[in-house]
Design a protein around this motif. Structure first.
Motif, short mmCIF file in Angstrom:
data_model
loop_
_atom_site.label_atom_id
_atom_site.label_comp_id
_atom_site.label_asym_id
_atom_site.label_seq_id
_atom_site.Cartn_x
_atom_site.Cartn_y
_atom_site.Cartn_z
N VAL A 1 64.94 18.45 50.41
CA VAL A 1 64.05 17.34 50.75
C VAL A 1 62.86 17.91 51.51
O VAL A 1 63.02 18.53 52.56
CB VAL A 1 64.75 16.29 51.64
N LEU A 2 61.66 17.74 50.96
CA LEU A 2 60.44 18.13 51.67
C LEU A 2 59.99 16.91 52.46
O LEU A 2 59.55 15.91 51.89
CB LEU A 2 59.36 18.58 50.68
N MET A 3 60.10 16.98 53.77
CA MET A 3 59.98 15.81 54.63
C MET A 3 58.76 15.87 55.55
O MET A 3 58.60 16.81 56.33
CB MET A 3 61.24 15.70 55.49
N ASP A 4 57.90 14.85 55.45
CA ASP A 4 56.80 14.70 56.39
C ASP A 4 57.37 14.18 57.72
O ASP A 4 58.47 13.61 57.75
CB ASP A 4 55.78 13.72 55.82
N ILE A 5 56.64 14.35 58.81
CA ILE A 5 57.11 13.85 60.10
C ILE A 5 56.61 12.44 60.36
O ILE A 5 57.38 11.51 60.61
CB ILE A 5 56.68 14.78 61.25
N ARG A 6 55.31 12.24 60.29
CA ARG A 6 54.72 10.94 60.62
C ARG A 6 54.70 10.04 59.39
O ARG A 6 53.92 10.24 58.47
CB ARG A 6 53.31 11.13 61.16
N SER B 1 72.45 18.96 50.59
CA SER B 1 71.00 18.75 50.67
C SER B 1 70.43 19.42 51.91
O SER B 1 71.00 19.31 53.00
CB SER B 1 70.68 17.25 50.71
N ARG B 2 69.31 20.10 51.76
CA ARG B 2 68.64 20.77 52.87
C ARG B 2 67.26 20.15 53.09
O ARG B 2 66.56 19.85 52.12
CB ARG B 2 68.49 22.28 52.59
N VAL B 3 66.89 19.98 54.34
CA VAL B 3 65.61 19.37 54.67
C VAL B 3 64.63 20.42 55.17
O VAL B 3 64.97 21.22 56.05
CB VAL B 3 65.77 18.28 55.75
N VAL B 4 63.44 20.43 54.59
CA VAL B 4 62.35 21.27 55.07
C VAL B 4 61.25 20.35 55.59
O VAL B 4 60.74 19.51 54.85
CB VAL B 4 61.77 22.17 53.95
N ILE B 5 60.93 20.49 56.85
CA ILE B 5 59.84 19.71 57.44
C ILE B 5 58.52 20.34 57.00
O ILE B 5 58.29 21.53 57.20
CB ILE B 5 59.92 19.69 58.98
N LEU B 6 57.67 19.54 56.38
CA LEU B 6 56.39 20.02 55.89
C LEU B 6 55.31 19.11 56.46
O LEU B 6 55.20 17.95 56.06
CB LEU B 6 56.37 19.97 54.36
N THR B 7 54.56 19.60 57.44
CA THR B 7 53.68 18.73 58.19
C THR B 7 52.37 19.40 58.56
O THR B 7 52.23 20.62 58.47
CB THR B 7 54.39 18.25 59.47
N THR B 8 51.43 18.59 59.00
CA THR B 8 50.15 19.11 59.48
C THR B 8 50.27 19.55 60.93
O THR B 8 49.48 20.35 61.41
CB THR B 8 49.08 18.00 59.39
N TYR C 1 57.36 19.08 67.95
CA TYR C 1 57.84 18.78 66.60
C TYR C 1 58.80 19.85 66.10
O TYR C 1 59.82 19.55 65.47
CB TYR C 1 56.67 18.66 65.63
N VAL C 2 58.49 21.11 66.35
CA VAL C 2 59.33 22.20 65.87
C VAL C 2 60.74 22.09 66.41
O VAL C 2 61.72 22.06 65.66
CB VAL C 2 58.74 23.57 66.26
N ALA D 1 67.02 20.29 60.59
CA ALA D 1 66.16 20.79 59.51
C ALA D 1 66.44 22.26 59.25
O ALA D 1 66.71 23.03 60.17
CB ALA D 1 64.69 20.59 59.87
N SER D 2 66.37 22.65 57.97
CA SER D 2 66.61 24.04 57.58
C SER D 2 65.33 24.84 57.48
O SER D 2 65.36 26.04 57.22
CB SER D 2 67.33 24.09 56.23
N GLY D 3 64.20 24.19 57.69
CA GLY D 3 62.92 24.89 57.61
C GLY D 3 61.82 24.04 58.19
O GLY D 3 61.94 22.82 58.32
N PHE D 4 60.74 24.69 58.56
CA PHE D 4 59.59 24.01 59.14
C PHE D 4 58.34 24.74 58.67
O PHE D 4 58.13 25.90 59.02
CB PHE D 4 59.67 24.02 60.67
N LEU D 5 57.53 24.09 57.84
CA LEU D 5 56.32 24.69 57.31
C LEU D 5 55.14 23.75 57.49
O LEU D 5 55.31 22.53 57.53
CB LEU D 5 56.49 25.00 55.81
N THR D 6 53.96 24.31 57.61
CA THR D 6 52.76 23.48 57.70
C THR D 6 52.14 23.30 56.31
O THR D 6 52.36 24.09 55.41
CB THR D 6 51.73 24.12 58.64
#
Length: 232
Positions: free
Chosen positions: A52-57, A79-86, A92-93, A101-106
């Motif tokens: 799941v590529l997940m936005d925060i806001r 299922s693995r969640v990757v936070i993908l945010t600005t 947030y991290v 979350a299994s990942g955090f990318l901008t």
């Protein structure tokens, strides 16, 4: 088998862009989209995606709360969640990682980096950008060790403890294998066993636990310095 993905972002153009980037590779399939956290949870339960590529806001339930619900759902253990945010802020991290979350990318990640991130996380690894990895390790290194640390770590063998320490120092499987003169597959096997014994979800949670229990302490070093990897 193709890697299945759910896109969760409140902006239609963003979701369309990610879908276009991911569908260029035949081994990645976008199963569905969600524009709110509530919708992301419902859709994840219905489709059971690998990633799941997940936005925060997002409106209503935000991405952090949605991540927490997805991770807590036993039917979504695959299922693995990757936070993908600005927003790459410490708040947030650490909140995202604590949520499971299994990942955090901008969102400024390049297309190939995004596709690689999906593959890495789908393979059961955790993924953070190098900058985030350094900050997470630095933050965790100054947390006091939990009193229950020694009891929880008792299930690990000495080799497993050694490898967990190296994982927590930011080394990839290949780097750990080279340092210990064993195969990367053997390293992965030890990590998998440690994750199971400690009842944590993935590599990120393993690193957090290593610092929280005092298995790794500030200033500890047992391997050559290496730039934290983007995955592995």
């Amino acid at each position: 088998m193709a890697i299945t993905v759910l896109l969760a972002d409140d902006q239609h153009l963003v979701r369309s862009g990610f879908r276009s980037l991911l569908k260029r590779d035949r081994d990645i399939v976008v199963l569905g989209e969600a524009s709110t956290g509530d919708e992301a949870v419902r859709t994840a339960r219905a489709l059971r995606p690998d990633v799941v590529l997940m936005d925060i806001r997002m409106p209503g339930m935000d991405g952090i709360a949605a991540t927490r619900q997805i991770v807590a759902d036993r039917q979504l253990q695959g299922s693995r969640v990757v936070i993908l945010t600005t927003f790459e802020t410490d708040e947030y991290v650490f909140t995202a990682l604590a949520a499971g979350a299994s990942g955090f990318l901008t969102k400024d990640i390049d297309p190939e980096g995004l596709r690689r991130a999906v593959r890495v996380v789908a393979a059961g690894e955790a993924l953070l950008s190098p900058g985030v990895t350094r900050r997470v390790i630095a933050q965790l290194a100054h947390r006091p060790a939990a009193d229950t640390g020694s009891a929880r770590l008792a299930a690990l063998t000495e080799r497993e403890r050694e490898i967990v320490r190296l994982v927590a120092s930011g080394l990839s499987n290949d780097a750990i294998a080279g340092h210990l003169v064993i195969s990367p597959l053997t390293v992965k096997t030890h990590i998998t066993r440690a994750i199971a014994k400690l009842d944590v979800r993935d590599r990120v949670q393993l690193v957090i636990l290593a610092y929280e229990t005092g298995l790794v302490r500030p200033g500890w070093a047992a391997a050559p310095t290496e730039q934290p990897p983007s995955g592995g």
